[in-house]
Design an enzyme around this catalytic site. Structure first.
Site, PDB file in Angstrom:
ATOM      1  N   ILE A  83       0.865  -1.191   0.000  1.00  0.00           N
ATOM      2  CA  ILE A  83       0.000   0.000   0.000  1.00  0.00           C
ATOM      3  C   ILE A  83       0.899   1.237   0.000  1.00  0.00           C
ATOM      4  O   ILE A  83       1.760   1.384   0.871  1.00  0.00           O
ATOM      5  CB  ILE A  83      -0.916  -0.006   1.250  1.00  0.00           C
ATOM      6  N   HIS A  99      -2.288 -11.752   8.157  1.00  0.00           N
ATOM      7  CA  HIS A  99      -1.131 -12.473   7.637  1.00  0.00           C
ATOM      8  C   HIS A  99      -1.028 -13.833   8.332  1.00  0.00           C
ATOM      9  O   HIS A  99      -1.147 -13.909   9.562  1.00  0.00           O
ATOM     10  CB  HIS A  99       0.153 -11.648   7.868  1.00  0.00           C
TER      11      HIS A  99
HETATM   12  C1  GRF Z   1      -4.619 -15.573   3.647  1.00  0.00           C
HETATM   13  O1  GRF Z   1      -3.869 -16.634   4.195  1.00  0.00           O
HETATM   14  C2  GRF Z   1      -4.151 -14.246   4.189  1.00  0.00           C
HETATM   15  O2  GRF Z   1      -3.704 -14.309   5.503  1.00  0.00           O
HETATM   16  C3  GRF Z   1      -2.993 -13.925   3.275  1.00  0.00           C
HETATM   17  O3  GRF Z   1      -3.411 -14.358   2.000  1.00  0.00           O
HETATM   18  C4  GRF Z   1      -4.342 -15.433   2.151  1.00  0.00           C
HETATM   19  C5  GRF Z   1      -5.567 -15.034   1.374  1.00  0.00           C
HETATM   20  O4  GRF Z   1      -6.506 -16.069   1.289  1.00  0.00           O
HETATM   21  N1  GRF Z   1      -2.657 -12.524   3.348  1.00  0.00           N
HETATM   22  P1  GRF Z   1      -7.969 -15.767   0.756  1.00  0.00           P
HETATM   23  O5  GRF Z   1      -7.827 -15.061  -0.594  1.00  0.00           O
HETATM   24  O6  GRF Z   1      -8.668 -14.912   1.761  1.00  0.00           O
HETATM   25  O7  GRF Z   1      -8.619 -17.126   0.595  1.00  0.00           O
END
Ligand code: GRF
Length: 178
Positions: A83, A99
């Site tokens: 961002i 995350h």
């Molecule tokens: C998740 O594990 C999130 O923590 C990470 O990317 C993944 C996204 O998964 N930043 P989704 O697109 O929500 O299924």
């Protein structure tokens, strides 16, 4: 409080959020993202940096988008880009990310597998405020997950925690500010 969710990919966190909270805007930098199909009652918008002359212009378009939709809070959910200043300046302290690791350990991509391969006893999930770094910014909440079992089992457990934790935290942030 009007919530926007930014997602680049599968959108499972978006789906979990939308089950608990009204989502006003879904944005994806990938027009093919499944995320754009999950919340038909939201405004679903997509454009990508490739459509702009520079990254700053893309960021300015994002800042204009959240202003146009009167967004108060942006939740990044698998949004695979940094961002930049224009959006950070538009919603200071109002952009959060989830995350799949216990930050500051295993930032960046493929964090669940990298934690598993490293042989640590536990990894987990972090929700944090966003700054200009990659998975940096003040932590709001973390939850640990044991790495016992197979990698697939670990991935499932981490995603289960994400889908429970993220809507809860966003709800609290929205209630605090309303
Ligand atoms: C998740 O594990 C999130 O923590 C990470 O990317 C993944 C996204 O998964 N930043 P989704 O697109 O929500 O299924």
């Amino acid at each position: 409080m009007r919530l926007a969710v930014f997602a680049s990919g599968h959108g499972s966190n978006l789906a979990a959020i939308a089950q608990e909270l009204p989502v006003s805007l879904v944005f994806s930098d990938d027009p093919q993202s499944r995320a754009l199909t999950l919340v038909p009652e939201a405004q679903n918008v997509s454009f990508s940096p490739g459509q702009f002359a520079s990254r700053v212009e893309y960021e300015e378009a994002l800042a204009a988008l959240v202003k146009e939709h009167s967004i108060d809070l942006v939740a990044l959910a698998g949004y695979m880009r940094i961002i930049g200043k224009p959006l950070l300046a538009t919603l200071p302290g109002r952009i959060v990310n989830i995350h799949p690791s216990l930050l500051p350990h295993f930032p960046g991509k493929d964090s669940i597998r990298r934690a598993y391969d490293a042989g640590v006893d536990q990894t987990g999930v972090t929700v944090h405020f966003v700054d200009e770094g990659v998975d940096t910014g003040p932590v709001i909440i973390q939850e640990a997950v044991s790495t016992k079992g197979t990698l697939n089992e670990l991935e499932e457990r981490v995603h289960e925690v994400e889908h429970r934790l993220y809507p809860k935290v966003l709800k609290q942030l929205m209630e605090e500010d309303s």
